[in-house]
Motif scaffolding. Structure first.
Motif, mmCIF file in Angstrom:
data_model
loop_
_atom_site.group_PDB
_atom_site.id
_atom_site.type_symbol
_atom_site.label_atom_id
_atom_site.label_comp_id
_atom_site.label_asym_id
_atom_site.label_seq_id
_atom_site.Cartn_x
_atom_site.Cartn_y
_atom_site.Cartn_z
ATOM 1 N N VAL A 122 1.253 9.282 -6.164
ATOM 2 C CA VAL A 122 2.533 9.659 -6.772
ATOM 3 C C VAL A 122 3.063 8.455 -7.540
ATOM 4 O O VAL A 122 3.102 7.339 -7.011
ATOM 5 C CB VAL A 122 3.566 10.096 -5.711
ATOM 6 C CG1 VAL A 122 4.868 10.554 -6.382
ATOM 7 C CG2 VAL A 122 3.002 11.201 -4.833
ATOM 8 N N GLY A 123 3.465 8.673 -8.769
ATOM 9 C CA GLY A 123 4.047 7.612 -9.578
ATOM 10 C C GLY A 123 5.566 7.730 -9.634
ATOM 11 O O GLY A 123 6.142 8.778 -9.360
ATOM 12 N N ASP A 182 8.572 -0.269 -4.261
ATOM 13 C CA ASP A 182 7.561 -1.209 -4.746
ATOM 14 C C ASP A 182 6.672 -1.769 -3.641
ATOM 15 O O ASP A 182 5.787 -2.591 -3.914
ATOM 16 C CB ASP A 182 8.187 -2.338 -5.570
ATOM 17 C CG ASP A 182 9.122 -3.248 -4.785
ATOM 18 O OD1 ASP A 182 9.217 -3.093 -3.551
ATOM 19 O OD2 ASP A 182 9.763 -4.109 -5.409
ATOM 20 N N THR A 183 6.855 -1.323 -2.386
ATOM 21 C CA THR A 183 5.888 -1.652 -1.341
ATOM 22 C C THR A 183 4.656 -0.755 -1.417
ATOM 23 O O THR A 183 3.641 -1.040 -0.779
ATOM 24 C CB THR A 183 6.497 -1.502 0.067
ATOM 25 O OG1 THR A 183 6.881 -0.133 0.283
ATOM 26 C CG2 THR A 183 7.711 -2.408 0.252
ATOM 27 N N VAL A 184 4.735 0.338 -2.183
ATOM 28 C CA VAL A 184 3.650 1.316 -2.248
ATOM 29 C C VAL A 184 2.515 0.785 -3.116
ATOM 30 O O VAL A 184 2.728 0.366 -4.259
ATOM 31 C CB VAL A 184 4.158 2.662 -2.787
ATOM 32 C CG1 VAL A 184 3.005 3.644 -2.956
ATOM 33 C CG2 VAL A 184 5.215 3.246 -1.846
ATOM 34 N N VAL A 185 1.298 0.818 -2.559
ATOM 35 C CA VAL A 185 0.094 0.419 -3.280
ATOM 36 C C VAL A 185 -0.967 1.486 -3.056
ATOM 37 O O VAL A 185 -0.744 2.472 -2.348
ATOM 38 C CB VAL A 185 -0.413 -0.967 -2.815
ATOM 39 C CG1 VAL A 185 0.595 -2.049 -3.171
ATOM 40 C CG2 VAL A 185 -0.705 -0.979 -1.306
ATOM 41 N N GLY A 186 -2.126 1.289 -3.663
ATOM 42 C CA GLY A 186 -3.209 2.245 -3.510
ATOM 43 C C GLY A 186 -3.865 2.176 -2.144
ATOM 44 O O GLY A 186 -3.707 1.196 -1.395
ATOM 45 N N ASN A 204 9.475 -4.357 4.501
ATOM 46 C CA ASN A 204 9.480 -4.350 3.038
ATOM 47 C C ASN A 204 8.694 -5.475 2.388
ATOM 48 O O ASN A 204 8.867 -5.753 1.201
ATOM 49 C CB ASN A 204 10.924 -4.372 2.540
ATOM 50 C CG ASN A 204 11.556 -2.993 2.629
ATOM 51 O OD1 ASN A 204 11.324 -2.144 1.790
ATOM 52 N ND2 ASN A 204 12.335 -2.772 3.681
ATOM 53 N N CYS A 205 7.806 -6.097 3.133
ATOM 54 C CA CYS A 205 6.945 -7.111 2.535
ATOM 55 C C CYS A 205 6.013 -6.440 1.506
ATOM 56 O O CYS A 205 5.679 -5.260 1.631
ATOM 57 C CB CYS A 205 6.126 -7.812 3.605
ATOM 58 S SG CYS A 205 7.131 -8.546 4.926
ATOM 59 N N GLU A 206 5.593 -7.221 0.512
ATOM 60 C CA GLU A 206 4.784 -6.627 -0.562
ATOM 61 C C GLU A 206 3.484 -6.063 0.000
ATOM 62 O O GLU A 206 2.912 -6.603 0.934
ATOM 63 C CB GLU A 206 4.498 -7.652 -1.654
ATOM 64 C CG GLU A 206 3.760 -8.893 -1.200
ATOM 65 C CD GLU A 206 3.534 -9.873 -2.332
ATOM 66 O OE1 GLU A 206 3.292 -9.455 -3.470
ATOM 67 O OE2 GLU A 206 3.617 -11.090 -2.066
ATOM 68 N N THR A 207 3.072 -4.946 -0.563
ATOM 69 C CA THR A 207 1.842 -4.202 -0.218
ATOM 70 C C THR A 207 1.932 -3.483 1.116
ATOM 71 O O THR A 207 0.918 -2.978 1.607
ATOM 72 C CB THR A 207 0.581 -5.093 -0.215
ATOM 73 O OG1 THR A 207 0.587 -5.967 0.935
ATOM 74 C CG2 THR A 207 0.473 -5.908 -1.492
ATOM 75 N N PHE A 208 3.121 -3.362 1.720
ATOM 76 C CA PHE A 208 3.239 -2.847 3.075
ATOM 77 C C PHE A 208 3.285 -1.313 3.164
ATOM 78 O O PHE A 208 3.654 -0.789 4.214
ATOM 79 C CB PHE A 208 4.473 -3.452 3.768
ATOM 80 C CG PHE A 208 4.154 -4.646 4.638
ATOM 81 C CD1 PHE A 208 3.065 -5.453 4.382
ATOM 82 C CD2 PHE A 208 4.959 -4.964 5.728
ATOM 83 C CE1 PHE A 208 2.780 -6.554 5.186
ATOM 84 C CE2 PHE A 208 4.684 -6.056 6.544
ATOM 85 C CZ PHE A 208 3.590 -6.848 6.278
ATOM 86 N N ASN A 209 2.874 -0.601 2.097
ATOM 87 C CA ASN A 209 2.837 0.865 2.192
ATOM 88 C C ASN A 209 1.695 1.450 1.366
ATOM 89 O O ASN A 209 1.911 2.154 0.379
ATOM 90 C CB ASN A 209 4.157 1.487 1.750
ATOM 91 C CG ASN A 209 4.393 2.885 2.307
ATOM 92 O OD1 ASN A 209 5.509 3.253 2.640
ATOM 93 N ND2 ASN A 209 3.333 3.682 2.440
ATOM 94 N N PRO A 210 0.428 1.178 1.737
ATOM 95 C CA PRO A 210 -0.666 1.902 1.086
ATOM 96 C C PRO A 210 -0.473 3.412 1.231
ATOM 97 O O PRO A 210 -0.097 3.896 2.306
ATOM 98 C CB PRO A 210 -1.902 1.415 1.844
ATOM 99 C CG PRO A 210 -1.513 0.059 2.360
ATOM 100 C CD PRO A 210 -0.059 0.200 2.727
ATOM 101 N N LEU A 211 -0.744 4.134 0.144
ATOM 102 C CA LEU A 211 -0.510 5.587 0.116
ATOM 103 C C LEU A 211 -1.691 6.259 -0.572
ATOM 104 O O LEU A 211 -2.151 5.813 -1.612
ATOM 105 C CB LEU A 211 0.781 5.893 -0.636
ATOM 106 C CG LEU A 211 1.278 7.336 -0.639
ATOM 107 C CD1 LEU A 211 1.726 7.753 0.760
ATOM 108 C CD2 LEU A 211 2.434 7.513 -1.633
ATOM 109 N N GLY A 212 -2.153 7.370 0.007
ATOM 110 C CA GLY A 212 -3.240 8.110 -0.612
ATOM 111 C C GLY A 212 -4.451 8.209 0.314
ATOM 112 O O GLY A 212 -4.342 7.943 1.500
#
Length: 285
Positions: free
Chosen positions: A70-71, A106-110, A178-186
């Motif tokens: 999701v974008g 912005d924590t969401v990554v692939g 909320n640290c960076e990259t802390f929500n991979p999704l998919g």
């Protein structure tokens, strides 16, 4: 349908994984997989028809990064302590109402992107979760059935957490979530029509190949429809918003000392029935 976004970070293109497992290009039909698309039944119908007819171009998946499905996510709402077994392992009483907190979008990554261990972290933890993606604007919903009717689809989420930042550094949970990259999704957004019962999904997670979590959404204290209804009493949910619905037992925080928190070099793999599998290597921030 299994919808996804592929390509370099920030420049992903929309795609469809068809019933035969072939990756198909959607960029000729839609600009992106986002809230605007998920709220557009006509556009979704065109995707279904084109996919069924075999009219979509094939994408070569070789070396192709998979991004979040999701974008332009508006907000990520999270539900804490939402499994009976997880509440027990942490010594907590089952909450009378859902515990709500936020992760920044912005924590969401692939699903295969690197997860960064924050500087100074000693208690980075894993959490496999069922993510709900909203498809219709939801405000003051009156029933769990209405809640389910506002769901566009489901995905695997990894609610990575830093427990010292979360529990021991004062304030609310935000610092540990909320640290960076802390929500991979998919890897995919699976549309709701392909998930007839979101309370019958197995969730599993491994660290360096060792099983850590093996649960089921049947153990949720507050089921998906009720979570959506409840959250809509306190905020407006917009198409494309994401709700992480909690994690089952088996997190590092719930284990005996010394707790096996994540370190740089560890590999985490996680999956949910029918929603795909993730894999992340951890590296220092």
């Amino acid at each position: 349908m299994k919808l996804l976004r592929v390509g370099t970070a920030g420049a992903e293109r929309p795609a469809l994984l068809d019933a035969q497992g072939t990756l198909r290009d959607l960029s000729g039909l839609v600009d992106d997989i986002d809230g605007a698309l998920l709220a557009d039944d006509e556009a979704l119908g065109r995707i279904r028809a084109a996919g069924a007819a075999g009219e979509l171009p094939v994408l070569d998946a070789t070396g192709l990064r998979v991004g979040p499905p999701v974008g332009r996510i508006g907000k990520v709402v999270c539900i804490g302590l939402n499994y009976h077994d997880h509440a027990r392992e942490t010594g907590s009483a089952a909450p009378a109402e859902p515990v709500v907190f936020f992760k920044a979008a912005d924590t969401v990554v692939g699903p295969y992107d690197t997860v960064l261990v924050p500087r100074g972290s000693t208690k980075t933890d894993w959490e496999v979760e069922l993510a709900v993606v909203v498809g219709r604007t939801a405000r003051y919903l009156e029933s769990a059935e209405e809640g389910l009717a506002h769901v566009a689809g489901y995905a695997v989420a990894h609610d990575v957490s830093e427990r010292e930042f979360q529990m021991d550094r004062g304030g609310t949970w935000d610092k540990g979530k909320n640290c960076e990259t802390f929500n991979p999704l998919g890897p995919w957004l699976v549309t709701a029509d392909e998930v007839p019962d979101p309370q019958a999904l197995g969730l599993r997670l491994w660290v360096n190949g060792e099983p850590k979590q093996d649960g089921t959404t049947a153990d949720q204290i507050f089921p998906v429809g009720e979570v959506v209804r409840y959250v809509s009493q306190f905020m407006v949910l917009h198409p494309g918003d994401v709700i992480n619905t909690g994690t089952p037992a088996g997190v590092a925080f719930g284990q005996p000392e010394p707790k096996p928190y994540l370190r740089a070099g560890d590999v985490v793999e996680l999956e949910i029935d029918g929603l795909g599998r993730q894999r992340q290597e951890l590296k220092p921030a």
